[in-house]
Design a protein around this motif. Structure first.
Motif, mmCIF file in Angstrom:
data_model
loop_
_atom_site.group_PDB
_atom_site.id
_atom_site.type_symbol
_atom_site.label_atom_id
_atom_site.label_comp_id
_atom_site.label_asym_id
_atom_site.label_seq_id
_atom_site.Cartn_x
_atom_site.Cartn_y
_atom_site.Cartn_z
ATOM 1 N N MET A 96 0.833 -1.210 0.000
ATOM 2 C CA MET A 96 0.000 0.000 0.000
ATOM 3 C C MET A 96 0.868 1.260 0.000
ATOM 4 N N GLU A 97 1.862 1.249 -0.878
ATOM 5 C CA GLU A 97 2.768 2.388 -1.003
ATOM 6 C C GLU A 97 1.994 3.667 -1.285
ATOM 7 N N GLY A 98 2.426 4.743 -0.681
ATOM 8 C CA GLY A 98 1.799 6.040 -0.877
ATOM 9 C C GLY A 98 0.717 6.362 0.120
ATOM 10 N N ASP A 99 0.263 5.356 0.883
ATOM 11 C CA ASP A 99 -0.807 5.582 1.844
ATOM 12 C C ASP A 99 -0.311 5.663 3.289
ATOM 13 N N TRP A 100 0.995 5.499 3.475
ATOM 14 C CA TRP A 100 1.539 5.517 4.832
ATOM 15 C C TRP A 100 1.797 6.955 5.288
ATOM 16 N N ALA A 101 1.608 7.195 6.562
ATOM 17 C CA ALA A 101 1.791 8.532 7.127
ATOM 18 C C ALA A 101 3.248 8.975 6.988
ATOM 19 N N GLU A 102 3.408 10.278 6.816
ATOM 20 C CA GLU A 102 4.723 10.919 6.755
ATOM 21 C C GLU A 102 5.592 10.343 5.642
ATOM 22 N N GLY A 103 4.942 9.826 4.587
ATOM 23 C CA GLY A 103 5.681 9.331 3.437
ATOM 24 C C GLY A 103 6.521 8.098 3.694
ATOM 25 N N ARG A 104 6.195 7.331 4.729
ATOM 26 C CA ARG A 104 6.996 6.156 5.059
ATOM 27 C C ARG A 104 6.921 5.119 3.942
ATOM 28 N N PRO A 106 6.777 1.334 3.068
ATOM 29 C CA PRO A 106 6.412 0.124 3.806
ATOM 30 C C PRO A 106 7.508 -0.921 3.855
ATOM 31 N N TRP A 107 8.463 -0.858 2.910
ATOM 32 C CA TRP A 107 9.505 -1.873 2.839
ATOM 33 C C TRP A 107 10.804 -1.416 3.514
ATOM 34 N N THR A 108 10.716 -0.357 4.289
ATOM 35 C CA THR A 108 11.877 0.139 5.036
ATOM 36 C C THR A 108 11.509 0.247 6.507
ATOM 37 N N LEU A 109 12.286 -0.373 7.382
ATOM 38 C CA LEU A 109 12.043 -0.246 8.817
ATOM 39 C C LEU A 109 12.267 1.195 9.230
ATOM 40 N N THR A 110 11.233 1.808 9.804
ATOM 41 C CA THR A 110 11.289 3.213 10.182
ATOM 42 C C THR A 110 10.986 3.340 11.668
ATOM 43 N N GLU A 111 11.798 4.115 12.339
ATOM 44 C CA GLU A 111 11.610 4.339 13.771
ATOM 45 C C GLU A 111 10.956 5.693 13.995
ATOM 46 N N ALA A 112 9.910 5.713 14.807
ATOM 47 C CA ALA A 112 9.231 6.956 15.154
ATOM 48 C C ALA A 112 8.818 6.867 16.618
ATOM 49 N N GLY A 113 9.520 7.609 17.469
ATOM 50 C CA GLY A 113 9.231 7.548 18.892
ATOM 51 C C GLY A 113 9.501 6.163 19.440
ATOM 52 N N GLU A 114 8.503 5.579 20.063
ATOM 53 C CA GLU A 114 8.644 4.263 20.678
ATOM 54 C C GLU A 114 8.213 3.133 19.759
ATOM 55 N N HIS A 115 7.948 3.448 18.474
ATOM 56 C CA HIS A 115 7.431 2.440 17.554
ATOM 57 C C HIS A 115 8.377 2.205 16.387
ATOM 58 N N LEU A 427 4.826 -1.839 15.510
ATOM 59 C CA LEU A 427 4.820 -2.425 16.846
ATOM 60 C C LEU A 427 5.655 -1.561 17.769
ATOM 61 N N PRO A 428 5.288 -1.513 19.052
ATOM 62 C CA PRO A 428 6.158 -0.840 20.023
ATOM 63 C C PRO A 428 7.456 -1.625 20.190
ATOM 64 N N LYS A 429 8.572 -0.919 20.238
ATOM 65 C CA LYS A 429 9.849 -1.603 20.443
ATOM 66 C C LYS A 429 9.843 -2.387 21.752
ATOM 67 N N ARG A 430 9.261 -1.798 22.766
ATOM 68 C CA ARG A 430 9.243 -2.452 24.073
ATOM 69 C C ARG A 430 8.511 -3.788 24.019
ATOM 70 N N LEU A 431 7.443 -3.852 23.268
ATOM 71 C CA LEU A 431 6.695 -5.100 23.148
ATOM 72 C C LEU A 431 7.562 -6.190 22.527
ATOM 73 N N LEU A 432 8.289 -5.859 21.467
ATOM 74 C CA LEU A 432 9.166 -6.833 20.836
ATOM 75 C C LEU A 432 10.266 -7.305 21.788
ATOM 76 N N PHE A 433 10.845 -6.365 22.532
ATOM 77 C CA PHE A 433 11.932 -6.732 23.447
ATOM 78 C C PHE A 433 11.418 -7.651 24.550
ATOM 79 N N GLU A 434 10.321 -7.255 25.179
ATOM 80 C CA GLU A 434 9.801 -8.037 26.296
ATOM 81 C C GLU A 434 9.249 -9.380 25.824
#
Length: 455
Positions: A96-104, A106-115, A427-434
Motif C-alpha cells: 500500500m505504497e503512498g498511503d503511509w503517514a509521513e511518506g513512510r 512500507p519496505w523500510t524499517l522506520t523508527e518513530a518515537g517508541e514504535h 509495533l512498540p519496540k518495548r513489546l518486541l523486546f519483552e
C-alpha cells in the motif's frame, strides 16, 4: 517484569543492534503473496532466514506444491526429548505504497518515537524474529535447547495457505511433534501476555440478485418494479438482525462451554474499543469474538455509486463474511445459507463462495500444556496470561490440530492497534523486546519435561 536469567538474557539480546538490523532485512523483502514476483521473493526470503537457522544446527529442506513453497527446519537433539513444532509465514499483504503517514516506505524499517514501522513487522516477520532470537538466547545460555524443534515456514498464509494441508500430510513424519507452539495475531492488549488456543473458521460468500439487463427510470417505474438493491438489503437483515446478531443457527456452535466462559470472564477485547450493545444478546463482547460466530457485510454494490442516476438498478451484490467459532459444524455452511434464504423468501438470490476459507478448531482451555505454559508466563511476568479459546480472526490452526493431531498453543507478540493489513503497520519496540524475553523463558521450560507432559 522478568524473574529468570533466561528471560533477562532474551530481553537484552533483543535490545541489541543485531535484532534491529535483522528486522530491517526481513521487512525489506517484498514478500507480497499476491504479486507475480511472489516465487522470487519467497526464494530470497528463504535464503535470508536459512543463513540464520543453519548456524543453529537446523537441517533445512524446501518443499512445496506448484506456487506454494515451504521451508522445514529441524533441530533434533534426542528422539526421546519432547518435540515442539513451530510455524511462521513470511508472506505479507500488499505494501500500500503512498498511503503511509509521513511518506513512510512500507519496505523500510522506520523508527518513530517508541514504535517501529514496516510491512510485516506485526504479521508475521517481527513475531518470527522474536521467536528466533529466543531460540538463540536459550542456546547461548544453555548450549542446548533440551527439546527438539521443528520450524515450518510458508509463503502463502495471506492468500489462504495453499498447499499447507498437503505438505503436512506428505511430510507428516518429518513434522511429527508433541505440541504446536507458534506466534501470530495480537495480544488482547500490549501489556497483557496472551495465549490463544485456536481460531475461528472463515468463509466469504458473494450474494447476487439480478432482475433485468439494464436499469429502469425511477419515476416511470418506481413503486411498481422490483428493486434488487432493496430486496438484497432485506435478505441481509434476515442473516444478521439490526443489532448485529447472527440469525442462522447452523452457523453457530449452539452453546459456549463453561470452561470457555470462565476463561473469557475477565477479557476485555481491544481495550474496550467495541460497541457493547452490538451482537448477539446475552453474550459479552469477549464471548462474541472468541466463542461465537459472526457475519459481516464487507461490501455492497448496486447502481453507480460515484454518480447515481435516476434509475432502478438491474442487479445488486453483497459480500458476506462468516467467522464461525469452534464447535460449529464446518460442513454444510453454504447449504445452511441457501436453506435460510429460501425459507426467508429469497430463493432468487444466488450464492458464490469467494476467497480463502479456514476451518474452526481449538485446543481445550483445560489442556495440561495450556496449564504448564500459563504457569510459566505468570511466574515470569507477574500476571496470569489472558487465555483466549480461539482467536477472533482465522489461521490455519485446523491443519495442525486435525491433520497433525497436535495440541495448539499460540503466543502472540503483536497488539490490537498494530494496523496489520493496513498502512502504518507497526509495533512498540518495548513489546518486541519483552516478548523475546518471555519467549525465551517459555522455550526454556520444555527442558526437563517428557513428551507425554505436552499431549
Amino acid at each position: 517484569m522478568f524473574t529468570s536469567e533466561l528471560s533477562m538474557a532474551g530481553l537484552e539480546r533483543a535490545r541489541g543492534s543485531a535484532f534491529k538490523t535483522r528486522l530491517a532485512q526481513l521487512i525489506a523483502q517484498k514478500t507480497d503473496a499476491q504479486t507475480e514476483n511472489a516465487p522470487q521473493w519467497a526464494a530470497s526470503y528463504f535464503d535470508l532466514i536459512s543463513q540464520w537457522l543453519a548456524p543453529l544446527s537446523f537441517t533445512l529442506e524446501q518443499h512445496g506444491v506448484p506456487g506454494a513453497p515451504f521451508l522445514i527446519a529441524r533441530r533434533i537433539e534426542d528422539p526421546v526429548l519432547p518435540t515442539v513444532l513451530t510455524y511462521s509465514h513470511g508472506d505479507v499483504v500488499p505494501g500500500m505504497e503512498g498511503d503511509w503517514a509521513e511518506g513512510r516506505d512500507p519496505w523500510t524499517l522506520t523508527e518513530a518515537g517508541e514504535h517501529w514501522f514496516g510491512r510485516g513487522i506485526a504479521d508475521n516477520k517481527g513475531q518470527f524474529l522474536v521467536n528466533l532470537t529466543a531460540v538463540e538466547t536459550v542456546l547461548a545460555e544453555r548450549h542446548a535447547l533440551g527439546f527438539n524443534l521443528i520450524w515450518l515456514i510458508e509463503m502463502g498464509e495471506e492468500i489462504g495457505s495453499p498447499g499447507l494441508a498437503e505438505i503436512c500430510m506428505l511430510q507428516a513424519k518429518a513434522l511429527k511433534a508433541d505440541v504446536l507452539l507458534a506466534s501470530d495475531g495480537p495480544r488482547v492488549a500490549a501489556e497483557t501476555p496472551t495465549l490463544f488456543l485456536g481460531a475461528r473458521g472463515g468463509m466469504t460468500f458473494r450474494l447476487d440478485l439480478e432482475h433485468r439487463e439494464s436499469g429502469r427510470h425511477s419515476g416511470n417505474f418506481g413503486g411498481a418494479l422490483r428493486n434488487p438493491a432493496i430486496e438484497l438489503a432485506h435478505a441481509l437483515t434476515s442473516i444478521v438482525d439490526r443489532n448485529g446478531g447472527l440469525q442462522i443457527d447452523a452457523w453457530t456452535p449452539g452453546h459456549i462451554p463453561d470452561a470457555t466462559r470462565a476463561a473469557l470472564k475477565t477479557i476485555t477485547p481491544a481495550g474496550g474499543a467495541v460497541d457493547e450493545d452490538w451482537g448477539v444478546a446475552g453474550l459479552t463482547p469477549a464471548e462474541r469474538i472468541h466463542a461465537w460466530s459472526s457475519a459481516e457485510v464487507l461490501a455492497l454494490h448496486a447502481g453507480h455509486p460515484p454518480a447515481p442516476v435516476n434509475a432502478i438498478p438491474p442487479k445488486a451484490s453483497a459480500w458476506v463474511q462468516l467467522r464461525y467459532a469452534p464447535g460449529t459444524r464446518s460442513e454444510g455452511l453454504l447449504e445452511a445459507l441457501r436453506t435460510h434464504l429460501d425459507e426467508a423468501g429469497f430463493s432468487d438470490v444466488t450464492i458464490t463462495p469467494e476467497g480463502p476459507s479456514f476451518r474452526a478448531s481449538a485446543t481445550p482451555v483445560d489442556h495440561q500444556a495450556v496449564k504448564r505454559l500459563s504457569g510459566v508466563i505468570e511466574a515470569e511476568s507477574g500476571q496470569p496470561p489472558a487465555i483466549l479459546p480461539s482467536l477472533g480472526g482465522s489461521l490455519p490452526n485446523d491443519i495442525f490440530r486435525e491433520v497433525l493431531g497436535l495440541p495448539t498453543i499460540w503466543v502472540p507478540h503483536s497488539y490490537p492497534e498494530c494496523s496489520q493489513h493496513a498502512p502504518n503497520e507497526h509495533l512498540p519496540k518495548r513489546l518486541l523486546f519483552e516478548a523475546t524475553g518471555l519467549m525465551a523463558a517459555i522455550l526454556g521450560s520444555f527442558a526437563g519435561t517428557k513428551p507425554e507432559d505436552w499431549h
